[in-house]
Design a protein around this motif. Structure first.
Motif, PDB file in Angstrom:
ATOM      1  N   HIS A  75      -6.212  -0.154   5.527  1.00  0.00           N
ATOM      2  CA  HIS A  75      -5.843   0.641   6.399  1.00  0.00           C
ATOM      3  C   HIS A  75      -6.991   0.838   7.521  1.00  0.00           C
ATOM      4  N   TYR A 134     -14.051  10.697  -0.635  1.00  0.00           N
ATOM      5  CA  TYR A 134     -13.396  11.396  -1.442  1.00  0.00           C
ATOM      6  C   TYR A 134     -14.358  11.556  -2.694  1.00  0.00           C
ATOM      7  N   SER A 168      -6.158   9.872   6.044  1.00  0.00           N
ATOM      8  CA  SER A 168      -7.734   9.381   5.915  1.00  0.00           C
ATOM      9  C   SER A 168      -7.666   7.780   5.896  1.00  0.00           C
ATOM     10  N   TYR A 226     -12.970   3.461  -3.585  1.00  0.00           N
ATOM     11  CA  TYR A 226     -13.162   4.522  -2.425  1.00  0.00           C
ATOM     12  C   TYR A 226     -14.506   4.470  -1.831  1.00  0.00           C
ATOM     13  N   HIS A 251       0.896  -1.033   0.015  1.00  0.00           N
ATOM     14  CA  HIS A 251      -0.029   0.007  -0.128  1.00  0.00           C
ATOM     15  C   HIS A 251       1.084   1.331   0.087  1.00  0.00           C
ATOM     16  N   LYS A 280      -8.860  -1.168  -6.516  1.00  0.00           N
ATOM     17  CA  LYS A 280      -9.245  -0.400  -5.375  1.00  0.00           C
ATOM     18  C   LYS A 280     -10.505   0.550  -5.754  1.00  0.00           C
TER      19      LYS A 280
HETATM   20  O1  URP Z   1      -4.699  10.036   3.917  1.00  0.00           O
HETATM   21  C1  URP Z   1      -4.357   8.972   2.839  1.00  0.00           C
HETATM   22  N1  URP Z   1      -4.607   7.783   3.266  1.00  0.00           N
HETATM   23  N2  URP Z   1      -4.067   9.346   1.733  1.00  0.00           N
HETATM   24  C2  URP Z   1      -3.696   8.481   0.837  1.00  0.00           C
HETATM   25  C3  URP Z   1      -4.954   7.994  -0.054  1.00  0.00           C
HETATM   26  C4  URP Z   1      -5.691   7.016   0.687  1.00  0.00           C
HETATM   27  O2  URP Z   1      -6.503   7.263   1.071  1.00  0.00           O
HETATM   28  O3  URP Z   1      -5.177   5.790   0.851  1.00  0.00           O
END
Ligand code: URP
Ligand code: ZN
Length: 455
Positions: free
Chosen positions: A234, A152, A283, A149, A56, A147
């Motif tokens: 994450h 966002y 995030s 989301y 990642h 991936k």
């Molecule tokens: O805040 C983050 N995690 N930035 C990278 C893009 C993502 O959300 O994985």
């Protein structure tokens, strides 16, 4: 035999034993006693780990009107110095663009720069019929993971995610999902800003654990409907882990990744003075400290499969400070690709939380297994790539922006001392790091065509 790594203690996800490793043409050719070769590297008194895999990263990522500070050269040099010899980066589909274009764009970024081997996941930001069809071509090209989301501007609707999951199941792919409820985040962000709450400490309030838990539950439900594998990226908190755990208990292929920052840092970091909280704006955000124990338990009992980094660094000066008057404009992300392995070793193995074998499994073998790289990467076996880390368990290192190689002006772990650090790192049989000095070559990393997902 070109090279022999002599007398090291080899550690894999299952075994610990002393032996020599014979390396020929970049591969592990022989494991045994008293091997002879053209050159000898002494590993007596040290561990030999498989090169770690970070599944990642976001190198050279265009995000929020700026670009993440590590490119494929600096980011992979840093990875190597920290014991990581493979990364899987995220290639992002542009709105209206094709997956093919995304993959090509990222391959171009990496080609003459990467110093370790690399693969890509492709992020689907526009799930049209054409894109769903194109997913098969990605798998054929060695990209069997996508991936999506749920937060966002790139977020997918539930129906779109379900379509991607159904398609992934047909073609032997796994879908990695960023689980936060984006509509609620947008609502909460607007409300806080309208109330004049603009500092970094409001970032975690704009996206609380409950938003992550709801989105994780929703992604799990959709994966169950589709009977498709799901990889939660994450994961940060106890309640979201519970949602994933419930589905795993009924035998679903739900895989979970967390990152060192969620194990080691907590929400109080956002209160650092002088805009210091911006260092941790990512995030999902850091959570209340009590979640950490739950995540560590998850690592021990096997509810969490992988430690990745979500490495996405932005400088405090000139990048993070774009959001000095508005936390929602602070580029999201943090550096981590270089510190993941030493931190997990120190906090996990040295502190008796996880075994050596489990450590190797979390940072190398499981990412390789899930993302179609085992046994080429992620273990030490005859025929595997000679991506090896000679690990000095006694070496102490005080982490600092001064001695780390990531191209960013701060370290979230400044002045933290770890015990245990790479002494020598080999990529396909070549020494590329010695005593924290990189000695490899730009462009020596190769694109990895990964195998389809197997549950
Ligand atoms: O805040 C983050 N995690 N930035 C990278 C893009 C993502 O959300 O994985
Ligand atoms: Zn990420």
């Amino acid at each position: 035999m070109h090279m022999v790594l002599r007398h090291g203690t080899i550690v894999t996800a299952t075994d610990i034993y002393q032996a020599d490793i014979g390396i020929h043409n970049g591969l592990v050719a022989l494991i045994g006693r008293d091997l002879h070769g053209d050159s000898i590297l002494d590993a007596d008194g040290r561990y030999v780990f498989p090169g770690a895999i970070d599944p990642h990263t976001h190198l050279e990522l265009d995000s929020m009107d700026t670009v993440s500070a590590d490119d494929f050269y600096t980011g992979t040099v840093a990875a190597a110095c920290g014991g990581t010899t493979t990364i899987i980066d995220y290639a992002e589909q542009s709105q209206g663009g094709t997956l093919r274009d995304a993959l090509q764009a990222w391959r171009d970024k990496a080609e003459n720069k990467a110093v370790v081997d690399y693969g890509f996941h492709v992020s689907i930001t526009d799930a049209t019929e054409e894109v769903l069809t194109e997913m098969q071509e990605m798998v054929t090209q060695g990209v069997p993971s996508f991936k999506c989301y749920l937060a966002y501007p790139e977020k997918l609707t539930d129906a779109e995610l379900l379509r991607v999951l159904l398609r992934a199941r047909e073609i032997g792919a796994v879908v990695n999902v960023h689980c936060e409820n984006g509509s609620l985040v947008d609502f909460m962000t607007d409300r806080l800003l309208q109330e004049g709450k603009t500092e970094p400490r409001w970032h975690p309030r704009s996206r609380p654990a409950s938003f992550e838990t709801e989105a994780t539950q929703r992604a799990v439900t959709l994966a169950e409907i589709a009977e498709a594998p799901l990889y939660v990226v994450h994961l940060t908190c106890a309640e979201a882990l519970k949602a994933a755990k419930r589905a795993r208990a009924s035998g679903r292929p739900i895989l979970v990744e967390t990152c060192p920052q969620y194990l080691l840092l907590d929400v109080e970091r956002y209160d650092e003075p002088d805009f210091g909280g911006a260092k941790y704006v990512m995030s999902p955000p850091l959570r209340e400290r009590w979640n950490q124990q739950v995540l560590w338990n998850g690592l021990v009992v096997g509810d969490i499969d992988v430690i990745g980094t979500d490495h996405c660094p932005f400088n405090l000066v000139g990048q993070k400070d774009i959001g000095r008057d508005d936390f929602s404009k602070i580029p999201n992300g943090m550096p981590g690709v270089e510190t993941r392995v030493p931190l997990l070793y120190h906090e996990g193995v040295n502190k008796g939380r996880i075994s050596l074998n489990r450590f190797v499994e979390l940072v190398a073998t499981n990412p390789a297994r899930i993302f179609g790289l085992l046994p080429q990467k992620g273990t030490i076996a005859v025929g595997s790539d000679a991506d090896l880390v000679v690990w000095d368990p006694d070496k102490e290192m005080t982490l600092s922006v001064e001695n780390l190689h990531m191209n960013v002006d701060y370290s979230p772990y400044e002045d933290v001392t770890v015990r245990g650090y790479p002494e020598i790192v080999l990529s396909r049989g070549k020494v590329i790091v010695r005593d924290n000095h990189f000695q490899g070559q730009a462009g020596s990393g190769r694109f990895l065509r990964r195998k389809p997902f197997v549950a």
